[in-house]
Design a protein around this motif. Structure first.
Motif, short mmCIF file in Angstrom:
data_model
loop_
_atom_site.label_atom_id
_atom_site.label_comp_id
_atom_site.label_asym_id
_atom_site.label_seq_id
_atom_site.Cartn_x
_atom_site.Cartn_y
_atom_site.Cartn_z
N ALA A 131 -1.26 102.68 15.94
CA ALA A 131 -2.03 103.33 16.99
C ALA A 131 -3.13 102.42 17.53
O ALA A 131 -3.57 102.58 18.67
N LEU A 132 -3.53 101.46 16.71
CA LEU A 132 -4.55 100.49 17.13
C LEU A 132 -3.94 99.25 17.76
O LEU A 132 -4.66 98.29 18.08
N GLY A 133 -2.64 99.25 17.93
CA GLY A 133 -1.95 98.14 18.58
C GLY A 133 -1.49 97.04 17.66
O GLY A 133 -1.03 95.99 18.12
N GLY A 134 -1.59 97.25 16.36
CA GLY A 134 -1.18 96.23 15.40
C GLY A 134 0.13 96.57 14.73
O GLY A 134 0.72 97.62 14.96
N ARG A 135 0.58 95.67 13.89
CA ARG A 135 1.77 95.90 13.08
C ARG A 135 1.35 95.97 11.62
O ARG A 135 0.51 95.21 11.17
N ALA A 136 1.96 96.89 10.91
CA ALA A 136 1.72 97.02 9.47
C ALA A 136 3.03 96.84 8.74
O ALA A 136 4.07 97.35 9.15
#
Length: 270
Positions: free
Chosen positions: A62-67
């Motif tokens: 949701a913050l634009g990153g990848r996990a």
């Protein structure tokens, strides 16, 4: 992102990458989300709570990153190796290690009554695991710098005010945190020649699952007895902000530094 090589553009596949151990809950979760908000992709390490890790993964997206979620027990050599291998496979680089995973004793036992089983467990998870995980990460970072995959990678050790504050009903915990303080000093000294700065972030009383069982006691200490000059509970995001300051290269001429995130607990006053 200052302090991490991003390639020829700033697209999503050139984001710097971090590993956060114990990243599914509490302080670790706060660190993961702070890093994601600062432009990092994050390997979220967890030991058992897959649902919590998955929730953190969704929050990162949701913050634009990848996990990338990795179940691994840092006390086990094979799991430590797996964690670093999966991190590099997932994102192709390792710009930051945040060694955060840790446990409290199952029972707060008086120093004269405490047994060896709890001591061994805490040493394995809280001290031995991080000590050798940092070794693995450092070797990987040095190799990646030589290959041009990262610049000025960093290592952050999350310790505790228990590194210097004696709690006689959880001596094993205090000993492991004191050991982490020296671990930071050792690796900061050894890795400086490779351009890898190492920092210790020392949280105080933070509102997490770990402190939940003693909430009433700490409420009294903080709000009535003035345990800390800043009279509030610390929050996981307070620690996360400190990690972001390191990650974004705001302290380039510091290494081995202790960063207190404790509401002023460390101050000595008359």
């Amino acid at each position: 992102m200052s302090g991490a090589r991003r390639g020829d553009d700033t697209g999503p596949h050139n984001r710097p990458a971090a590993v956060v151990t114990g990243g599914s809950r509490g302080i670790g979760r706060g660190i993961v989300l702070a890093l994601a908000g600062a432009g990092y992709d994050v390997v979220v390490n967890y030991a058992s709570n897959a649902d919590a890790a998955a929730e953190v993964g969704r929050a990162v997206a949701a913050l634009g990153g990848r996990a990338h979620l990795v179940r691994a027990d840092v006390s086990r050599p094979a799991d430590r190796r797996q964690l670093i291998d999966e991190a590099t496979a997932a994102f192709g680089r390792l710009d930051l290690l945040v060694s955060n995973a840790g446990v409290a004793p199952d029972v707060r036992a008086d120093l004269l009554e405490a047994g060896e089983e709890s001591f061994d467990r805490l040493v394995d998870i809280n001290l031995k695991g991080p000590y050798f995980l940092i070794q693995l990460a450092a070797r990987t970072m040095i190799e990646q710098q030589a290959a041009g995959l990262t610049e000025r990678p960093k290592i952050v050790v999350i310790s505790s005010i228990s590194a210097y504050t004696a709690s006689v009903n959880r001596g094993d915990y205090c000993v492991t945190k004191a050991g982490l303080a020296m671990t930071t000093q050792l690796y900061a000294t050894r890795l400086a020649e490779h351009g890898i700065n190492v920092y210790e972030i020392r949280p105080g009383v933070i509102e997490t699952d770990m402190t939940g069982p003693v909430r009433a006691r700490y409420d009294d200490l903080i709000f009535n007895q003035g345990l800390t000059p800043i009279r509030r509970w610390g929050q996981p995001e307070d620690v996360g902000r400190a990690v972001v300051a390191v990650a974004t290269d705001l302290l380039p001429f510091s290494t081995g530094q202790v960063i207190d995130v404790d509401g002023g607990f460390h101050l000595r006053t008359l």
